[in-house]
Scaffold this active site. Structure first.
Site, short mmCIF file in Angstrom:
data_model
loop_
_atom_site.label_atom_id
_atom_site.label_comp_id
_atom_site.label_asym_id
_atom_site.label_seq_id
_atom_site.Cartn_x
_atom_site.Cartn_y
_atom_site.Cartn_z
N GLU A 88 17.03 -19.90 65.96
CA GLU A 88 15.58 -19.63 65.93
C GLU A 88 15.43 -18.13 65.85
OE1 GLU A 88 13.70 -21.63 69.18
OE2 GLU A 88 14.22 -23.57 68.36
N GLU A 144 9.74 -7.26 60.50
CA GLU A 144 9.24 -7.75 61.79
C GLU A 144 9.16 -6.56 62.75
OE1 GLU A 144 11.82 -10.09 64.41
OE2 GLU A 144 10.17 -11.51 64.70
N LYS A 187 24.11 -17.25 78.10
CA LYS A 187 24.19 -15.78 78.07
C LYS A 187 22.77 -15.28 77.82
CE LYS A 187 24.39 -12.26 76.04
NZ LYS A 187 23.37 -11.19 76.24
N CYS A 193 7.82 -14.55 68.44
CA CYS A 193 8.36 -14.88 67.11
C CYS A 193 7.31 -15.52 66.23
CB CYS A 193 9.57 -15.80 67.26
SG CYS A 193 9.19 -17.28 68.20
P1 NAD Z 1 18.65 -10.06 69.66
O1 NAD Z 1 19.13 -10.81 68.47
O2 NAD Z 1 18.86 -8.59 69.69
O3 NAD Z 1 19.32 -10.63 70.99
C1 NAD Z 1 19.23 -11.98 71.35
C2 NAD Z 1 20.44 -12.35 72.18
O4 NAD Z 1 21.59 -12.25 71.37
C3 NAD Z 1 20.68 -11.45 73.39
O5 NAD Z 1 21.09 -12.25 74.48
C4 NAD Z 1 21.82 -10.57 72.92
O6 NAD Z 1 22.62 -10.07 73.96
C5 NAD Z 1 22.61 -11.53 72.05
N1 NAD Z 1 23.48 -10.90 71.06
C6 NAD Z 1 23.33 -9.72 70.43
N2 NAD Z 1 24.37 -9.49 69.59
C7 NAD Z 1 25.19 -10.57 69.68
C8 NAD Z 1 26.41 -10.93 69.06
N3 NAD Z 1 27.02 -10.15 68.16
N4 NAD Z 1 26.97 -12.12 69.38
C9 NAD Z 1 26.38 -12.95 70.28
N5 NAD Z 1 25.23 -12.64 70.92
C10 NAD Z 1 24.63 -11.47 70.61
O7 NAD Z 1 17.11 -10.44 69.79
P2 NAD Z 1 16.05 -9.83 70.84
O8 NAD Z 1 15.72 -8.45 70.38
O9 NAD Z 1 16.54 -10.08 72.22
O10 NAD Z 1 14.80 -10.81 70.61
C11 NAD Z 1 13.80 -10.61 69.66
C12 NAD Z 1 14.03 -11.45 68.42
O11 NAD Z 1 14.07 -12.83 68.76
C13 NAD Z 1 12.93 -11.32 67.39
O12 NAD Z 1 13.47 -11.20 66.10
C14 NAD Z 1 12.16 -12.63 67.53
O13 NAD Z 1 11.43 -13.02 66.38
C15 NAD Z 1 13.26 -13.57 67.84
N6 NAD Z 1 12.74 -14.79 68.49
C16 NAD Z 1 12.70 -15.94 67.74
C17 NAD Z 1 12.16 -17.10 68.29
C18 NAD Z 1 12.06 -18.37 67.46
O14 NAD Z 1 11.83 -19.42 68.04
N7 NAD Z 1 12.24 -18.32 66.15
C19 NAD Z 1 11.69 -17.10 69.60
C20 NAD Z 1 11.75 -15.91 70.33
C21 NAD Z 1 12.29 -14.75 69.75
#
Ligand code: NAD
Length: 503
Positions: free
Chosen positions: A266, A397, A191, A300
């Site tokens: 992550e 963040e 997804k 991240c």
């Molecule tokens: P997000 O958590 O808003 O979304 C990530 C994914 O989760 C999307 O596909 C979204 O549709 C899905 N999602 C949202 N709500 C959900 C739910 N209730 N159940 C299941 N899936 C759900 O994150 P974002 O805004 O897309 O990405 C940015 C974040 O990702 C930042 O916090 C960043 O630090 C983090 N990130 C972490 C790493 C790492 O390796 N630690 C790498 C890249 C990004």
């Protein structure tokens, strides 16, 4: 014709096929619209123009995808690992062959600058090759003999898994999660993030063209709260590999509780780069700038907090401001661009809201602090100075090209500030004092730390965070630990005494 015009013309060609049919889901080897017929739009952050529509999958589509992944699992699990290796290498070849298409689409969909994305496809191919080569040994175990038993261990793939990815570097992260799952022998329902669906579709097509059997890798687009949620709750899905925000990770853990999902998270970061006055300050400056302003700061592992020793702070900050003001913000497809637009209006609003928050909390906006241009979600690279540990800009963040500078006097104070957030993903330490480097990194609360270096990823090393930054590790054999179950088999060596109850 400029490089930008040439890239735009090529992009137009690559996008043509998405304009009519939009982006479809892929379930059991078939390209399908959402069962409900619903679609959503994906727009470019450069100018908000419509790229295409996307199938808006929901619980019904997730159920079909999870069933397809379950049906495909036994054959994929039992295929000789050397054959899986061959298919995964063929996927890597396919990625390399379409690297330009992937890079241009990724930039247009996410706003990331081409200078970084042109390498993302090749890194994605490298992820497939790395795990392909480890597939044949993934099941290997140990022999742990006792006086009465020959104890053997082996690993078996856990089953169909869900992979949920974010929008910041969607292509690279999808390969990073999916390649080890497939190499381990798991089947996948992916997804991708709703803000950046283009390259997930391209990647899926490459995989099936490379010979991946139908149903081994299924793609369902949609929103987090419906498609994402349904995936985390589905009983056929044994584990969820998730990359995204910490608060989403917490929701997923709750959603997955009823079906006892194994999770790998992550999550977010507020990573410190700590500069001591004995460091190579030219290199520290280059690395600090690179680690927060590359990838639009939507990274991240970005060094979003600069901790600088007070003895050198005035000079270091002055040099930083000069460099920040010359960063090239521009069109992501222009090879000269260093910072492109932020992904979406929602995220732009979040990032820019911190300009007022910084002012209200009493920090100084020493560079940037404003939108750039009137179209698209461009933000001027920003530096907050005079910040203190309790301010929101030092704790939360922001996930944009925004750096918060804090000062410290002593090593103890630096450590307290570095560890003083809920996060613990990466840390960067600049010092030429070897004992201090050892002391400091030993006490730093972070999953990954670099000394006198920016983040340089080496695939065999563990990748992941502590505290609110994550659970579990990727990379090397750690990825297989997540996607596989350990199994113990004990074989009696002879006739050891068995307790005879009721005899
Ligand atoms: P997000 O958590 O808003 O979304 C990530 C994914 O989760 C999307 O596909 C979204 O549709 C899905 N999602 C949202 N709500 C959900 C739910 N209730 N159940 C299941 N899936 C759900 O994150 P974002 O805004 O897309 O990405 C940015 C974040 O990702 C930042 O916090 C960043 O630090 C983090 N990130 C972490 C790493 C790492 O390796 N630690 C790498 C890249 C990004």
């Amino acid at each position: 014709m400029s490089d930008l015009d040439r890239n735009l013309a090529k992009l137009d060609g690559y996008l043509a096929r998405f304009r009519d049919s939009g982006i479809l889901n892929q379930i059991g080897g078939k390209a399908l619209p959402a069962a409900s017929g619903a679609r959503f739009e994906t727009r470019s952050p450069v100018d908000e123009s419509l790229i295409c529509t996307v199938a808006r999958g929901g619980a019904e589509d997730i159920d079909a995808a999870a069933r397809a992944a379950k049906a495909a699992f036994p054959a994929w699990r039992d295929m000789p690992a050397t054959e899986r290796r061959t298919i995964l290498h063929a996927i890597a070849d396919g990625i390399t062959a379409r690297a330009e298409e992937i890079a241009l689409c990724e930039c247009w969909d996410t706003g990331q600058a081409l200078r970084f994305m042109s390498k993302a496809a090749l890194r994605g191919a490298e992820n497939f090759r790395f795990f392909a080569d480890r597939a044949p040994a993934a099941r290997d175990g140990q022999s742990l003999p006792s006086p009465t038993l020959m104890n053997l261990t082996t690993r078996v793939p856990i089953g169909p898994v869900g992979v949920i990815t974010p929008w910041n570097t969607p292509f690279m992260l999808s390969t990073w999660k999916i390649a080890p799952a497939l190499a381990a022998g798991c089947t996948v329902v992916h997804k991708p993030a709703e803000f950046s669906p283009l390259t997930a579709r391209i990647l899926m097509e490459i995989a099936e063209e490379a010979g991946l059997p139908p149903g081994v890798w299924n793609l369902v687009n949609g929103m987090g709260e419906d498609a994402g949620r349904a995936l985390t709750e589905h009983p056929a899905i044994r584990a969820i590999a998730f990359v995204g925000e910490s608060k989403t990770g917490s929701m997923i853990m709750k959603q997955g509780a009823d079906t006892l999902k194994r999770v790998h998270f992550e999550l977010g970061g507020k990573n410190p780069v700590v500069v001591f006055d004995d460091a190579d300050l030219d290199r520290a400056l280059d690395a600090a700038i690179f680690m927060i302003f590359s990838l639009n700061g939507e990274r991240c592992t970005s060094s979003s907090r600069l901790l600088v020793q007070d003895t050198i702070a005035d000079d270091f900050e002055a040099r930083l401001i000069r460099r920040i003001n010359t960063l090239r913000v521009g069109h992501p497809l222009d090879p000269a661009t260093e910072i492109g637009p932020l992904i979406h209006k929602t995220h732009f609003d979040k990032v820019t809201s911190y300009f007022d928050i910084a002012r209200q909390d009493g920090a100084t906006i020493a560079a940037g602090g404003a939108r750039q241009g009137k179209t698209g979600w461009f933000v001027k690279p920003t530096l907050f100075t005079g910040a203190t540990q309790d301010m929101r800009i030092a704790q939360e963040e922001i996930f944009g090209p925004v750096l918060t500078a804090l000062r410290f006097k002593t090593e103890d104070e630096a450590l307290e500030i570095a560890n003083g957030t809920q996060y613990g993903l990466t840390g960067y330490v600049w010092t030429n004092d070897l004992s201090r480097a050892l002391r400091f990194t030993h006490q730093m609360e972070a999953g990954m730390i670099w000394v006198n270096s920016e983040n340089v990823r080496h695939l065999p090393t563990p990748f992941g965070g502590v505290k609110a930054s994550g659970i579990g590790r990727d990379g090397g054999d750690w990825s297989f630990d997540f996607y596989m179950e350990q199994k113990h088999i004990g074989l009696a060596l002879g006739h050891h005494p068995i307790p005879r109850l009721g005899a």
